[in-house]
Design an enzyme around this catalytic site. Structure first.
Site, PDB file in Angstrom:
ATOM      1  N   CYS A   1       0.812  -1.330   0.040  1.00  0.00           N
ATOM      2  CA  CYS A   1       0.088   0.031  -0.015  1.00  0.00           C
ATOM      3  C   CYS A   1       0.806   1.245   0.013  1.00  0.00           C
ATOM      4  CB  CYS A   1      -0.807  -0.141   1.169  1.00  0.00           C
ATOM      5  SG  CYS A   1      -0.143   0.064   2.749  1.00  0.00           S
ATOM      6  N   CYS A   2       0.448   2.439  -0.377  1.00  0.00           N
ATOM      7  CA  CYS A   2       1.167   3.607  -0.561  1.00  0.00           C
ATOM      8  C   CYS A   2       1.177   4.480   0.791  1.00  0.00           C
ATOM      9  CB  CYS A   2       0.330   4.619  -1.655  1.00  0.00           C
ATOM     10  SG  CYS A   2       0.288   3.505  -3.176  1.00  0.00           S
ATOM     11  N   GLY A   3       2.437   4.848   1.073  1.00  0.00           N
ATOM     12  CA  GLY A   3       2.487   5.825   2.014  1.00  0.00           C
ATOM     13  C   GLY A   3       2.742   5.369   3.669  1.00  0.00           C
ATOM     14  N   LYS A   4       1.758   4.299   3.835  1.00  0.00           N
ATOM     15  CA  LYS A   4       1.883   4.287   5.528  1.00  0.00           C
ATOM     16  C   LYS A   4       2.497   2.847   5.834  1.00  0.00           C
ATOM     17  CE  LYS A   4      -2.007   7.021   6.306  1.00  0.00           C
ATOM     18  NZ  LYS A   4      -3.483   6.923   6.917  1.00  0.00           N
TER      19      LYS A   4
ATOM     20  N   ARG B   1       5.051   1.047  -4.680  1.00  0.00           N
ATOM     21  CA  ARG B   1       5.842   2.030  -5.222  1.00  0.00           C
ATOM     22  C   ARG B   1       7.384   2.091  -5.102  1.00  0.00           C
ATOM     23  NH1 ARG B   1       3.726   7.294  -3.063  1.00  0.00           N
ATOM     24  NH2 ARG B   1       3.807   6.080  -1.060  1.00  0.00           N
TER      25      ARG B   1
END
Length: 264
Positions: A107-110, A177
């Site tokens: 997942c993105c970011g966290k 990512r």
């Protein structure tokens, strides 16, 4: 065993007022656990391609290795989802090196903490003198997106590419990512490519994590189809990295060190 990057799955599609039973290409999600010198280090969720590059790039970005030659042996068990790394160092003490065994999701970011001490040690201030024209920024983005077969099939991966001002050296994709960038980093280390005068082109949002990883790789320009965060911009300014976002059609925004982007 070679894993597919996607699979056909049954779905119900709504279109033009009708519900239809059909199939869709769904991107593959694959967990791989890294062991270093017999000790479990991290589990990543990724797209199951270029796993050697992913593992090497990840270990370099975490500060575990500096060069590919720091690794004595690397065995990847694709059937079971394990990577066994033996370093030339006899031991690695995870706690002393400021690492923690953790799950690294797609997942993105966290999915990761930001303020690891290894980030401080391995992020580099860019010394590049390279510059790009506006047309080169747009062309590199269009080429990277056009070359991504998996994204066209599934819409479920992030794309990244290592480039010169006029050409793409290597492109990689992943559901994560940061994984896409680790694959590029691993490719650079495996092939001993100097990255100081190279550019990263990226499809996703430029978060502080992504900017930190770009600094660890050592590039001085990051081009993205999406937006940056405020912390990413502050990091880019501090690290002498030019961050360009929202490259869409014939326009884009330059968020830091605009002197590296010229009209012609």
């Amino acid at each position: 065993m070679l894993h597919n990057t996607s699979s056909k799955e049954p779905i119900v599609k709504y279109t033009y007022g009708e519900l239809l039973s059909t199939e869709d290409d769904i991107v593959t999600e694959f967990p791989i656990t890294i062991h270093i010198n017999g000790q479990e280090f991290a589990t990543m969720v990724c797209t199951p391609t270029h796993l050697e590059e992913l593992v090497i790039g990840f270990l370099a970005s975490e500060g575990v290795i500096l060069f590919k030659d720091d690794i004595k042996n690397l065995d990847i068990d694709e059937d079971r989802g394990f990577a066994y790394v033996t370093l030339k160092k006899a031991t690695i003490n995870v706690d002393q090196q400021h690492y923690s065994k953790r799950f690294i999701g797609s997942c993105c970011g966290k999915s990761r903490q930001f303020y690891f001490q290894s980030d401080v040690k391995t992020a580099k201030t860019s010394m590049t003198k390279i510059s790009l024209t506006a047309e080169q920024c747009i062309n590199l983005m269009n080429r990277m997106q056009g070359d991504s077969v998996v994204f066209k099939e599934t819409g479920g991966v992030h794309n990244a590419a290592l480039c010169t001002p006029t050409d793409i050296i290597i492109g990689r994709n992943d559901i994560g990512r940061h994984n896409a960038l680790d694959k590029i980093y691993g490719y650079s280390l495996l092939n001993k490519i100097s990255v100081r005068d190279k550019i990263i082109v990226f499809s996703g949002r430029i978060s502080s994590e992504i900017m930190t990883k770009a600094a660890k790789i050592g590039v001085g320009i990051v081009l993205s189809k999406s937006a940056p965060t405020d912390l990413a911009i502050r990091l880019a300014n501090d690290l002498n990295i030019t961050a360009v976002g929202f490259i869409r059609g014939n326009s884009f925004n330059v968020y830091s060190h605009p002197e590296k982007i010229t009209r012609a």
